[in-house]
Design a protein around this motif. Sequence first.
Motif, PDB file in Angstrom:
ATOM      1  N   PHE A   1       0.848  -1.193   0.000  1.00 39.28           N
ATOM      2  CA  PHE A   1       0.000   0.000   0.000  1.00 39.28           C
ATOM      3  C   PHE A   1       0.884   1.243   0.000  1.00 39.28           C
ATOM      4  O   PHE A   1       1.928   1.264   0.633  1.00 39.28           O
ATOM      5  N   LEU A   2       0.463   2.279  -0.694  1.00 33.79           N
ATOM      6  CA  LEU A   2       1.152   3.571  -0.655  1.00 33.79           C
ATOM      7  C   LEU A   2       0.318   4.630   0.052  1.00 33.79           C
ATOM      8  O   LEU A   2       0.743   5.774   0.175  1.00 33.79           O
ATOM      9  N   GLY A   3      -0.856   4.240   0.498  1.00 33.37           N
ATOM     10  CA  GLY A   3      -1.728   5.172   1.197  1.00 33.37           C
ATOM     11  C   GLY A   3      -2.463   4.466   2.308  1.00 33.37           C
ATOM     12  O   GLY A   3      -2.619   3.241   2.286  1.00 33.37           O
ATOM     13  N   ALA A   4      -2.888   5.241   3.287  1.00 39.37           N
ATOM     14  CA  ALA A   4      -3.639   4.671   4.397  1.00 39.37           C
ATOM     15  C   ALA A   4      -4.627   5.697   4.915  1.00 39.37           C
ATOM     16  O   ALA A   4      -4.328   6.894   4.990  1.00 39.37           O
ATOM     17  N   ASN A   5      -5.800   5.228   5.274  1.00 41.42           N
ATOM     18  CA  ASN A   5      -6.781   6.060   5.951  1.00 41.42           C
ATOM     19  C   ASN A   5      -6.483   5.937   7.440  1.00 41.42           C
ATOM     20  O   ASN A   5      -6.573   4.851   8.003  1.00 41.42           O
ATOM     21  N   SER A   6      -6.090   7.034   8.052  1.00 40.25           N
ATOM     22  CA  SER A   6      -5.698   7.007   9.459  1.00 40.25           C
ATOM     23  C   SER A   6      -6.597   7.924  10.275  1.00 40.25           C
ATOM     24  O   SER A   6      -7.447   8.635   9.733  1.00 40.25           O
ATOM     25  N   ALA A   7      -6.366   7.930  11.564  1.00 41.66           N
ATOM     26  CA  ALA A   7      -7.123   8.810  12.452  1.00 41.66           C
ATOM     27  C   ALA A   7      -6.869  10.276  12.122  1.00 41.66           C
ATOM     28  O   ALA A   7      -7.690  11.141  12.417  1.00 41.66           O
ATOM     29  N   LYS A   8      -5.751  10.560  11.464  1.00 47.79           N
ATOM     30  CA  LYS A   8      -5.414  11.938  11.092  1.00 47.79           C
ATOM     31  C   LYS A   8      -5.733  12.223   9.627  1.00 47.79           C
ATOM     32  O   LYS A   8      -5.256  13.196   9.067  1.00 47.79           O
ATOM     33  N   GLY A   9      -6.496  11.344   8.983  1.00 51.78           N
ATOM     34  CA  GLY A   9      -6.856  11.529   7.586  1.00 51.78           C
ATOM     35  C   GLY A   9      -6.061  10.611   6.677  1.00 51.78           C
ATOM     36  O   GLY A   9      -5.399   9.678   7.126  1.00 51.78           O
ATOM     37  N   PHE A  10      -6.096  10.893   5.394  1.00 46.73           N
ATOM     38  CA  PHE A  10      -5.419  10.057   4.414  1.00 46.73           C
ATOM     39  C   PHE A  10      -3.934  10.379   4.399  1.00 46.73           C
ATOM     40  O   PHE A  10      -3.529  11.527   4.280  1.00 46.73           O
ATOM     41  N   PHE A  11      -3.103   9.351   4.525  1.00 47.02           N
ATOM     42  CA  PHE A  11      -1.646   9.499   4.484  1.00 47.02           C
ATOM     43  C   PHE A  11      -1.152   8.884   3.185  1.00 47.02           C
ATOM     44  O   PHE A  11      -1.507   7.753   2.853  1.00 47.02           O
ATOM     45  N   SER A  12      -0.355   9.604   2.435  1.00 45.06           N
ATOM     46  CA  SER A  12       0.030   9.174   1.104  1.00 45.06           C
ATOM     47  C   SER A  12       1.533   9.176   0.877  1.00 45.06           C
ATOM     48  O   SER A  12       2.243  10.095   1.288  1.00 45.06           O
ATOM     49  N   LEU A  13       2.011   8.140   0.181  1.00 44.78           N
ATOM     50  CA  LEU A  13       3.385   8.061  -0.301  1.00 44.78           C
ATOM     51  C   LEU A  13       3.412   7.996  -1.830  1.00 44.78           C
ATOM     52  O   LEU A  13       4.420   7.636  -2.422  1.00 44.78           O
TER      53      LEU A  13
END
Length: 120
Positions: free
Chosen positions: A6-18
């Motif tokens: 995965f290059l992205g994740a939905n986290s508690a702080k919003g979407f995190f992207s690489l």
Amino acid sequence: MNCQYFLGANSAKGFFSLYDGFCRGEGDYLSIIKGGPGTGKSGFMRRIGRTAEQAGLDVEYVLCSGDSASLDGVYIPSLHRGWMDGTSPHASEPEAFGVNGDYVNLSCFCKTPLERAEAD
């Protein structure tokens, strides 16, 4: 060796992207795939990956963090060649169009405009 990540994740702080780092190394060429829902972006990338695997090449598959059945990208390290879904939330642009990236428009293969009766 073929791998999936995965290059992205939905986290508690919003979407995190690489995604900005995908296929951006020295000598890499990235095609950004555009097209509406259902135009075959994931299927197109899966076919590229399968064809490369059949040719004996290593392939990296980027899974969609929101739908692991969908692909967000495919990369063939030995060819320095990648393709990625260019639609939200991981929209991207080539750094230098034609030099290290371009676009693939899958929408051009769809019948448009559709009649209202065909929408279903």
